[in-house]
Design an enzyme around this catalytic site. Structure first.
Site, PDB file in Angstrom:
ATOM      1  N   GLU A 122       0.827  -1.203   0.000  1.00 25.94           N
ATOM      2  CA  GLU A 122       0.000   0.000   0.000  1.00 25.94           C
ATOM      3  C   GLU A 122       0.865   1.258   0.000  1.00 25.94           C
ATOM      4  OE1 GLU A 122      -2.739  -0.066   3.280  1.00 25.94           O
ATOM      5  OE2 GLU A 122      -3.680  -1.940   2.621  1.00 25.94           O
ATOM      6  N   GLU A 189      -8.552   1.906  -4.458  1.00 21.21           N
ATOM      7  CA  GLU A 189      -9.626   1.652  -3.496  1.00 21.21           C
ATOM      8  C   GLU A 189     -10.355   2.932  -3.106  1.00 21.21           C
ATOM      9  OE1 GLU A 189      -8.622  -0.938  -0.215  1.00 21.21           O
ATOM     10  OE2 GLU A 189     -10.529  -0.512   0.810  1.00 21.21           O
TER      11      GLU A 189
HETATM   12  O1  KIV Z   1      -6.842  -6.850   1.905  1.00 23.34           O
HETATM   13  C1  KIV Z   1      -7.684  -6.737   0.996  1.00 23.34           C
HETATM   14  O2  KIV Z   1      -8.684  -7.445   0.950  1.00 23.34           O
HETATM   15  C2  KIV Z   1      -7.460  -5.719  -0.019  1.00 23.34           C
HETATM   16  C3  KIV Z   1      -8.559  -5.449  -0.984  1.00 23.34           C
HETATM   17  C4  KIV Z   1      -9.606  -4.619  -0.339  1.00 23.34           C
HETATM   18  C5  KIV Z   1      -8.086  -4.860  -2.248  1.00 23.34           C
HETATM   19  O3  KIV Z   1      -6.426  -5.129  -0.057  1.00 23.34           O
END
Ligand code: KIV
Length: 271
Positions: A122, A189
């Site tokens: 991220e 997201e």
């Molecule tokens: O951890 C997860 O499920 C994610 C998705 C929301 C893309 O990163």
């Protein structure tokens, strides 16, 4: 035949070919053997061993507490089940931020110990050094921009990100930076649909949206949310394809009644 239809196994190259051919990419999360098998059999292109396991498997309020060992365990379970889909494993909070050497070591552990095919991190400019260092080991990296749940204590809420111009511009710059660094795809997201479309057109690698509208190159949902196993989370972007929690609770009530009444097991269910 479609690009995805031709592929015996989905690779990062398949995803690029799908974007180039205008074919939508499908992605769902999975954390265990049994459900991962169903997801793979269902024809999904990418299975994400998401750190959302922290919420839906472990019952934590955020994704912050899940550890690298936990993620490797979930990924091992998924890898045993899957024949076709590309398996992407989330790098958990604390395993890559601010330290590219740690990031490389964490990514190598994921690849070596789980057998997953790629990792997801991220963030944008703040983590690009980690992305580049992981890529030097030949490990494919998926980016993740917009609402990045590992930063929840910085954001303070899970509301839509990048509504303001300054944040939107940074997001576009981050997407370009991740593409240039060598990411094979980026999750977007919970950002405005117009911005997600703009990002998808500005970069040549695939974008996978969650709460980012239809102008992206693919979609991802958390499996437990779309199957209706978790019912306490109902954001606008979530489409529930089943109401499994009701069905499961109904079946369990029936079993409890049958055992208590002596109706189970019957003659044909014993030796
Ligand atoms: O951890 C997860 O499920 C994610 C998705 C929301 C893309 O990163």
């Amino acid at each position: 035949m479609s690009v995805a239809g031709k592929a015996r196994k989905i690779t990062t190259n398949t995803l690029q070919e799908m974007k180039d051919a205008g074919e939508k990419i499908t992605m769902l999360t999975a954390y265990d053997y049994s459900l991962a098998k169903l997801v793979d059999n269902g024809g999904v292109d990418v299975i994400l061993v998401g750190d959302s396991a922290s919420n839906v498997m472990a019952g934590n309020e955020t994704t912050v507490p899940i550890t690298l060992d936990h993620m490797i365990y979930h990924a091992q379970c998924v890898v045993r089940a899957v024949d076709r889909a590309l398996i992407v494993v989330d790098m958990p909070f604390g395993s890559y931020q601010g330290n590219s050497r740690l990031a490389l070591e964490s990514a190598i552990r994921i690849m070596k110990e789980s057998g997953g095919h790629a990792v997801k991190l991220e963030g944008g400019a703040e983590i690009v050094d980690s992305v580049k260092r992981i890529l030097t080991a030949g490990i494919p990296v998926m980016g993740h921009l917009g609402l990045t749940p590992q930063s929840i204590y910085k954001f303070g809420t899970y509301t839509v990100r990048a509504r303001e111009e300054e944040e939107a511009e940074k997001l576009i710059a981050d997407a370009k930076m991740l593409e240039e660094a060598g990411c094979f795809a980026i999750v977007l997201e919970k950002i405005p649909a117009g911005l997600a479309t703009k990002v998808s057109q500005a970069i040549s690698i695939p974008t996978i949206g969650i709460g980012a509208g239809a102008g992206v190159d693919g979609q991802v949902l958390v499996l437990h949310d779309m199957l209706g196993i978790t019912m306490d989370f109902s954001p606008r972007f979530l489409r529930r394809y089943l109401n499994l929690s009701e069905k499961i609770e109904g079946a369990i009530n029936e079993y409890v009644d049958d055992v208590r009444s002596g109706e189970f097991p019957n003659e044909s269910e014993q030796y």
